[in-house]
Enzyme design. Structure first.
Site, PDB file in Angstrom:
ATOM      1  N   ASP A  67      13.201 -13.294  20.425  1.00 45.86           N
ATOM      2  CA  ASP A  67      13.170 -12.842  21.814  1.00 45.86           C
ATOM      3  C   ASP A  67      13.464 -11.347  21.834  1.00 45.86           C
ATOM      4  O   ASP A  67      14.289 -10.874  21.051  1.00 45.86           O
ATOM      5  CB  ASP A  67      14.276 -13.612  22.576  1.00 45.86           C
ATOM      6  CG  ASP A  67      14.145 -13.554  24.070  1.00 45.86           C
ATOM      7  OD1 ASP A  67      13.040 -13.800  24.578  1.00 45.86           O
ATOM      8  OD2 ASP A  67      15.157 -13.283  24.743  1.00 45.86           O
ATOM      9  N   TYR A  69      15.168  -7.810  22.767  1.00 44.02           N
ATOM     10  CA  TYR A  69      16.477  -7.426  23.297  1.00 44.02           C
ATOM     11  C   TYR A  69      16.375  -7.308  24.817  1.00 44.02           C
ATOM     12  O   TYR A  69      15.394  -6.793  25.346  1.00 44.02           O
ATOM     13  CB  TYR A  69      16.912  -6.081  22.723  1.00 44.02           C
ATOM     14  CG  TYR A  69      17.152  -6.069  21.225  1.00 44.02           C
ATOM     15  CD1 TYR A  69      18.072  -6.939  20.632  1.00 44.02           C
ATOM     16  CD2 TYR A  69      16.499  -5.162  20.409  1.00 44.02           C
ATOM     17  CE1 TYR A  69      18.302  -6.904  19.264  1.00 44.02           C
ATOM     18  CE2 TYR A  69      16.725  -5.127  19.038  1.00 44.02           C
ATOM     19  CZ  TYR A  69      17.633  -5.991  18.468  1.00 44.02           C
ATOM     20  OH  TYR A  69      17.865  -5.963  17.123  1.00 44.02           O
TER      21      TYR A  69
END
Length: 224
Positions: A67, A69
């Site tokens: 994912d 940041y």
């Protein structure tokens, strides 16, 4: 969101994805987020930065993240990498620690890994967008279908690629990779929660270069 720039070699490989129901729904969800006033990270032009910085023909190494940041100004489309001037997130700090113990590496000032991408390291998050300050907020949008296709295309159409899988989530992508013609390196995630259980000392950076050299390919200069 529909007109995100994509490098030509990837565009040709992925052209059929853009008219599939899941992708049209994905774009619709991103547009709805934008219309509701949510800030989407990374900024639109950087959503495909991993692909735009590493054309298909140049790919030698694939590092799979999960994912982007979600903090302000951190994400710029390359997994584990941050914009210049941003403090190192804990996982990136541990990546640099491992590099220092594995090879001749000096801890850099910047956590921007663009120089790796330019050398053929595809820094691919499985989910390519996130809502500001909300981790995994776009994890159900359908990006994984798109990025799994990328991994599968690299596996099926190329040879002698190093796939680096850190943590259980990255390990779940192993079924997409033909291990008979590629080199797979696996360890726990570099997160402080797990790094001491096998990430430190994994020597993945030197092992990657040893493999590339064995295949008469240019090794990666890991120094940032």
């Amino acid at each position: 969101m529909a007109n995100i720039h994509l490098e030509n070699s990837w565009k040709q490989l992925l052209i059929e994805e853009f008219n599939k129901d899941y992708y049209l729904k994905l774009i619709q969800l991103l547009d709805e987020e934008k219309n509701k006033g949510y800030q989407i990270l990374p900024p639109g032009p950087q959503i495909f930065a991993a692909l735009n910085n590493t054309p298909f023909d140049n790919v030698k190494v694939v590092i799979i993240g999960q994912d982007p940041y979600h903090g302000p100004n951190q994400a710029h489309g390359l997994c584990f990498s941050v914009n210049d001037g941003i403090s190192f997130p804990p996982s990136l700090r541990n990546i640099f620690k491992e590099l220092k113990s594995d090879i001749d590496f000096e801890i850099p000032i910047s956590g921007n890994l663009s120089s790796w991408a330019k050398q053929g390291v595809l820094l691919l998050n499985s989910t390519l967008t996130v809502r500001l300050n909300e981790a995994n907020s776009h994890s159900k949008f359908g990006w994984q279908i798109f990025t799994d296709k990328i991994i599968s295309e690299v596996s099926s159409k190329k040879e002698n690629i190093v796939f680096i899988l850190w943590g259980a989530y990255a390990h779940s992508k192993l079924h997409l990779i033909d291990t008979n013609k590629h080199f797979v390196l696996q360890s726990v995630h570099p997160s402080p929660l797990s790094a001491s259980r096998g990430f430190f000392g994994c020597n993945h950076f030197s092992k990657t270069n040893e493999y590339l050299i064995s295949k008469k390919l240019q090794p990666i200069n890991w120094q940032v």
